[in-house]
Design a protein around this motif. Structure first.
Motif, PDB file in Angstrom:
ATOM      1  N   GLY A  23       1.005  -1.061  -0.043  1.00 41.85           N
ATOM      2  CA  GLY A  23       0.030  -0.066   0.098  1.00 41.85           C
ATOM      3  C   GLY A  23       0.889   1.468   0.026  1.00 41.85           C
ATOM      4  N   TYR A  24       1.888   1.461   1.027  1.00 42.29           N
ATOM      5  CA  TYR A  24       2.790   2.655   0.828  1.00 42.29           C
ATOM      6  C   TYR A  24       3.465   2.521  -0.405  1.00 42.29           C
ATOM      7  CZ  TYR A  24       1.841   3.283   5.885  1.00 42.29           C
ATOM      8  OH  TYR A  24       1.167   3.735   7.043  1.00 42.29           O
ATOM      9  N   ALA A  25       3.826   1.391  -0.889  1.00 40.99           N
ATOM     10  CA  ALA A  25       4.652   1.371  -2.063  1.00 40.99           C
ATOM     11  C   ALA A  25       3.968   2.211  -3.400  1.00 40.99           C
ATOM     12  CB  ALA A  25       5.094  -0.001  -2.540  1.00 40.99           C
ATOM     13  N   ALA A  26       2.588   1.827  -3.233  1.00 41.08           N
ATOM     14  CA  ALA A  26       1.456   2.221  -4.490  1.00 41.08           C
ATOM     15  C   ALA A  26       1.161   3.859  -4.089  1.00 41.08           C
ATOM     16  CB  ALA A  26       0.472   1.255  -4.569  1.00 41.08           C
ATOM     17  N   GLY A  27       1.702   4.315  -3.120  1.00 35.80           N
ATOM     18  CA  GLY A  27       1.474   5.610  -2.700  1.00 35.80           C
ATOM     19  C   GLY A  27       0.508   6.099  -1.919  1.00 35.80           C
ATOM     20  N   ALA A  28      -0.063   5.128  -0.988  1.00 30.39           N
ATOM     21  CA  ALA A  28      -1.146   5.106   0.075  1.00 30.39           C
ATOM     22  C   ALA A  28      -0.488   6.457   0.748  1.00 30.39           C
ATOM     23  CB  ALA A  28      -1.544   4.224   0.651  1.00 30.39           C
ATOM     24  N   GLY A  29      -1.491   7.544   1.117  1.00 32.18           N
ATOM     25  CA  GLY A  29      -1.302   8.496   2.069  1.00 32.18           C
ATOM     26  C   GLY A  29      -0.963   7.731   3.625  1.00 32.18           C
ATOM     27  N   HIS A  30      -1.869   6.741   3.717  1.00 29.43           N
ATOM     28  CA  HIS A  30      -1.491   6.211   5.092  1.00 29.43           C
ATOM     29  C   HIS A  30      -2.371   4.896   4.947  1.00 29.43           C
ATOM     30  CE1 HIS A  30      -2.604   5.389   9.397  1.00 29.43           C
ATOM     31  NE2 HIS A  30      -1.614   5.697   9.420  1.00 29.43           N
ATOM     32  N   VAL A  31      -1.884   3.714   5.959  1.00 31.31           N
ATOM     33  CA  VAL A  31      -2.490   2.525   6.045  1.00 31.31           C
ATOM     34  C   VAL A  31      -3.213   2.341   7.346  1.00 31.31           C
ATOM     35  CG1 VAL A  31      -2.376  -0.111   5.693  1.00 31.31           C
ATOM     36  CG2 VAL A  31      -1.200   1.691   4.258  1.00 31.31           C
ATOM     37  N   THR A  32      -4.365   2.102   7.255  1.00 33.24           N
ATOM     38  CA  THR A  32      -5.197   1.930   8.729  1.00 33.24           C
ATOM     39  C   THR A  32      -5.366   0.291   8.812  1.00 33.24           C
ATOM     40  OG1 THR A  32      -6.076   3.964   9.087  1.00 33.24           O
ATOM     41  CG2 THR A  32      -7.061   2.096  10.050  1.00 33.24           C
ATOM     42  N   VAL A  33      -5.083  -0.404   9.881  1.00 34.32           N
ATOM     43  CA  VAL A  33      -5.515  -1.831   9.853  1.00 34.32           C
ATOM     44  C   VAL A  33      -6.586  -1.768  11.024  1.00 34.32           C
ATOM     45  CG1 VAL A  33      -4.698  -3.992  10.375  1.00 34.32           C
ATOM     46  CG2 VAL A  33      -3.268  -2.211   9.148  1.00 34.32           C
TER      47      VAL A  33
END
Length: 354
Positions: free
Chosen positions: A72-82
């Motif tokens: 997700g971060y590699a794809a440019g996500a501004g943030h990842v929430t789990v």
């Protein structure tokens, strides 16, 4: 035939593995699982640069969730929430809390889901549950929770239903699920075999699963074009197990399947794997009997050998060898739960059907 990097071999079901062999085999799948995680994030949820990626998963899938977050971060996500879940904690809650507790969603939970959806988050759900986790639990409790979540987290629900948010559901094994599917294997071998089965069913065993899904979607587009061109009046489902069901179709109905398109034109895949083309039938023109050929797993309960009889679109009779009370709960969820909302066609020569 796949050129380049060698693919892990199809497991031989007649030969069992030692723990060391199973762990080595699973380790050999790790690069393939990482490709599957990339597929889930970039093609499934189709996370956009700067947007939130929300992952919902069991605590048992922590290793896979870390892969998803990394992608997700590699794809440019501004943030990842789990958002974590745990079947054992769920069982305790269902055991000790009254059904009325599950008929409302806490304000902070509503705020979280609705705010994330309103801000354009992509949602990625990991299906990884124990098919027998809630045996003995009143099925009205998980049904009440599901209904409350769908009606009270309205911004979130409508975001998924009407293409305001991209989303996908992917599979990952848990020990209990793997042992249910492969009961004669050790837990280590069952987990390896389950991962292998998920990757195969998800068309994610090659060097480039994303290209494979582009080809897969081209087949969907062809099949939908053919079906929509025929503009059928009805479908007639028959089977040697007693199924004889007439499903009327709406005038001007559209067949869907494969990729979906959000309101901002982002293309995403709501289900990985998926092989079905589907449409919404005429709610009043469904008549006959349909029998199951596989068990239904619903909210931690398994229903086996069940059937429904429809008259003018409504279920008028049903039964099951196991789990009839679960079916009854589903049918009585609301006034229209006794009707069909979707019918689908799946080819026999597809990985998920096999």
């Amino acid at each position: 035939v796949v050129t380049g990097e060698a693919m892990p071999a199809q497991p031989n079901e007649s030969l069992h593995m030692t723990r060391q062999e199973a762990e080595a085999a699973l380790s050999g799948l790790r690069k393939q699982i990482a490709r599957y995680a990339r597929l889930a994030v970039t093609k499934g949820a189709a996370v956009q640069p700067g947007k939130e990626l929300v992952i919902r998963a069991s605590v048992e899938c922590a290793d896979f969730v870390r892969m998803l977050a990394s992608e997700g971060y590699a794809a440019g996500a501004g943030h990842v929430t789990v958002m974590w879940s745990d079947t054992e904690l769920d069982r305790l809650e269902y055991t000790y809390m009254d059904v009325d507790y599950f008929r409302k969603v806490d304000p902070w939970t509503r705020e979280q889901y609705n705010t994330l959806a309103a801000n354009g988050a992509a949602f990625l759900m990991v299906a990884a549950s124990d098919p027998h986790a809630l045996i003995g639990i009143d099925p009205q409790k998980p049904a009440a929770r599901m209904q409350a979540h769908n009606t009270q987290c309205d911004v979130y629900r409508k975001g998924l239903d009407f293409g305001r948010n991209t989303w996908t559901i992917v599979g990952a094994p848990t020990e209990a699920w793997a042992k249910t599917v492969f009961p004669n294997c050790s837990k280590y071998e069952a987990l390896y075999r389950m991962w292998h089965a998920i990757l195969v069913a998800s068309r994610a065993m090659g060097n480039d699963p994303q290209a494979e899904w582009e080809r897969h979607n081209a087949e969907f587009e062809k099949n939908k074009r053919i079906l929509n061109g025929h503009a059928f009046d009805h479908l007639h489902y028959t089977s040697s197990n007693g199924t004889d069901l007439w499903v009327g179709l709406n005038r001007g109905h559209k067949w869907m399947g494969g990729a979906s398109r959000a309101v901002d034109n982002t293309v995403y895949f709501p289900n990985i794997p998926t092989e079905e083309v589907f449409t919404s039938p005429d709610r009043n023109r469904i008549n006959g009997v349909v029998h199951s050929v596989l068990p239904l797993v619903y909210a931690g309960n398994t229903v086996e050998d069940f059937w429904f009889r429809f008259e003018d679109g409504r279920v008028v009779d049903f039964d099951a060898a196991k789990g009839k009370d679960v079916l009854q709960t589903i049918i009585k969820t609301d006034k229209n739960a006794c009707r069909l909302g979707e019918c689908a066609l799946v080819a026999k020569n597809t990985p998920i059907r096999q």
